[in-house]
Design a protein around this motif. Sequence first.
Motif, short mmCIF file in Angstrom:
data_model
loop_
_atom_site.label_atom_id
_atom_site.label_comp_id
_atom_site.label_asym_id
_atom_site.label_seq_id
_atom_site.Cartn_x
_atom_site.Cartn_y
_atom_site.Cartn_z
N GLN A 156 127.24 -99.21 82.45
CA GLN A 156 128.04 -100.53 82.79
C GLN A 156 128.08 -101.50 82.38
OE1 GLN A 156 129.80 -99.77 85.91
NE2 GLN A 156 129.04 -97.77 85.74
N ARG A 157 129.57 -102.07 81.56
CA ARG A 157 129.92 -102.73 80.63
C ARG A 157 128.66 -104.16 80.81
NH1 ARG A 157 135.43 -105.01 78.31
NH2 ARG A 157 134.60 -106.54 76.90
N GLU A 158 128.66 -104.86 81.87
CA GLU A 158 128.73 -106.55 82.44
C GLU A 158 126.75 -106.07 82.46
OE1 GLU A 158 129.62 -107.21 86.25
OE2 GLU A 158 132.01 -107.02 85.99
N ALA A 159 126.05 -104.56 83.18
CA ALA A 159 124.42 -104.35 82.98
C ALA A 159 124.71 -104.51 81.62
CB ALA A 159 124.27 -103.46 84.04
N MET A 160 124.68 -104.34 80.83
CA MET A 160 123.97 -103.93 79.15
C MET A 160 124.89 -105.04 78.50
SD MET A 160 125.67 -99.89 77.94
CE MET A 160 123.76 -99.74 76.14
N ALA A 161 125.57 -105.61 78.89
CA ALA A 161 125.88 -107.18 78.24
C ALA A 161 125.06 -108.25 78.77
CB ALA A 161 126.82 -107.97 78.84
N ARG A 162 123.84 -107.51 79.98
CA ARG A 162 123.34 -108.97 80.85
C ARG A 162 121.34 -108.44 80.18
NH1 ARG A 162 124.75 -108.01 85.92
NH2 ARG A 162 122.34 -107.34 86.38
N ALA A 163 121.22 -106.94 79.77
CA ALA A 163 120.38 -106.73 79.41
C ALA A 163 119.67 -106.66 77.66
CB ALA A 163 119.53 -106.28 80.51
N PRO A 164 120.32 -106.64 76.71
CA PRO A 164 119.92 -107.04 75.59
C PRO A 164 118.62 -106.31 75.58
CG PRO A 164 120.20 -109.26 75.81
CD PRO A 164 120.59 -108.89 76.84
N LEU A 165 117.26 -106.99 75.33
CA LEU A 165 115.47 -107.34 75.61
C LEU A 165 115.71 -105.72 75.98
CD1 LEU A 165 114.99 -110.41 75.84
CD2 LEU A 165 115.65 -109.42 73.61
N VAL A 166 116.45 -105.41 77.60
CA VAL A 166 115.75 -104.03 77.93
C VAL A 166 116.35 -102.86 76.78
CG1 VAL A 166 116.74 -102.62 80.44
CG2 VAL A 166 116.04 -104.52 80.21
N ILE A 167 117.13 -103.31 76.87
CA ILE A 167 118.03 -102.03 75.87
C ILE A 167 117.35 -101.50 74.13
CG2 ILE A 167 120.03 -101.09 74.35
CD1 ILE A 167 121.95 -102.73 76.31
N LEU A 168 116.84 -103.17 73.17
CA LEU A 168 116.01 -103.57 72.63
C LEU A 168 114.63 -102.29 72.94
CD1 LEU A 168 114.99 -103.65 69.51
CD2 LEU A 168 114.82 -106.00 70.32
N GLY A 169 113.90 -102.65 74.25
CA GLY A 169 113.12 -102.11 73.90
C GLY A 169 113.03 -100.42 74.69
N SER A 170 113.47 -100.20 75.69
CA SER A 170 113.75 -98.97 76.08
C SER A 170 113.64 -98.08 73.94
CB SER A 170 114.69 -99.00 77.11
OG SER A 170 114.72 -96.85 77.01
N ALA A 171 114.83 -98.82 73.26
CA ALA A 171 114.60 -98.06 72.14
C ALA A 171 113.81 -97.90 71.31
CB ALA A 171 116.36 -98.82 71.66
N ILE A 172 112.46 -99.02 71.54
CA ILE A 172 111.08 -98.49 70.89
C ILE A 172 110.80 -97.48 71.27
CG2 ILE A 172 109.36 -100.11 70.29
CD1 ILE A 172 111.12 -102.64 69.83
N THR A 173 110.47 -97.71 72.65
CA THR A 173 109.23 -96.87 73.28
C THR A 173 109.90 -95.82 73.40
OG1 THR A 173 110.61 -97.10 75.21
CG2 THR A 173 108.64 -98.24 75.12
#
Length: 304
Positions: A206-223
């Motif tokens: 969902q576009r809005e969710a991803m725009a609001r949580a860039p650090l969550v995306i980064l953290g998930s990518a790292i793990t």
Amino acid sequence: NLSGVPMSCPRGGRQLGQILIGTVIGLYFTPKMAVLVAGQLPWMLLVALVTILLGGFGAWVHHRLSGLDTATAFFGSVPGGMAEMMNLGDRFGAEPVALTLSQTIRVTIVVMLIPAALTYFGEHGSDIFVPAASVVDWRYVPLLLGGGILVSMALGRLGVTNGWMLGACAFTASLTFFEIELSAMPKIFIISAQVLIGASLGERFQREAMARAPLVILGSAITTVVMMLVAAGLALGIAAASGVSVWAMLAAASPGGLAEMSITAQVLDLGVPLVTAYHVVRIFMITLITLPMYRIGVRLASYH
């Protein structure tokens, strides 16, 4: 969805895809493969335990990097069944958007990288990794699907995680194990299952969710990258110790979803029952251990 055009998988599409791929997987459970899978049980337990510990590491990364609360960080990081982790997260007050996003990013990265890498290297399984039935007999295809649907519905009512896929798989595997060969599955069904499961994964972005949580995306990518590297190391070690194809073990040990990794194994003939069994045992272990592990972690954190 990310471009602003709302799209979604047809209602019941993921469940249908799971039933189709579960039926296909069941055709690989010959007596010879059952013996091989049973002999791998100690390694399956090891992979499951390491995966759960990696989920704890992921929770720590999310907590430090993204600032997520304990429940959201933990249940968003453990690579169990996505729906099961969301249910547990809701139970302990996790943030739904961040939890869903974290789980979705992990599965998507694995699905985009591992099948592509295996295809690039051109790896395929041996003769033991092929289904028992090789000829499509349209007279018996409805029987295979009908039986799988009934068993899947029964498991679904019991609340079994991934019940749609496991029910269809259990029905077909029972026939295959006793060498009752009715029919192979038509190619179009396998393609349809991939499309439906892929669409159900894509609709979570969902576009809005991803725009609001860039650090969550980064953290998930790292793990996820760390999990994949550890899984690759485990796969190499287990393959060397047990004699199983390292490529099959890469799919078996990866932190992806059950349906997605089983499809990968099926398309490349990489020990479908073996890969499926590894992921089923992991989900079972996660279901048993995740909640006590979370409570222990909360208690430990309260002392600091």
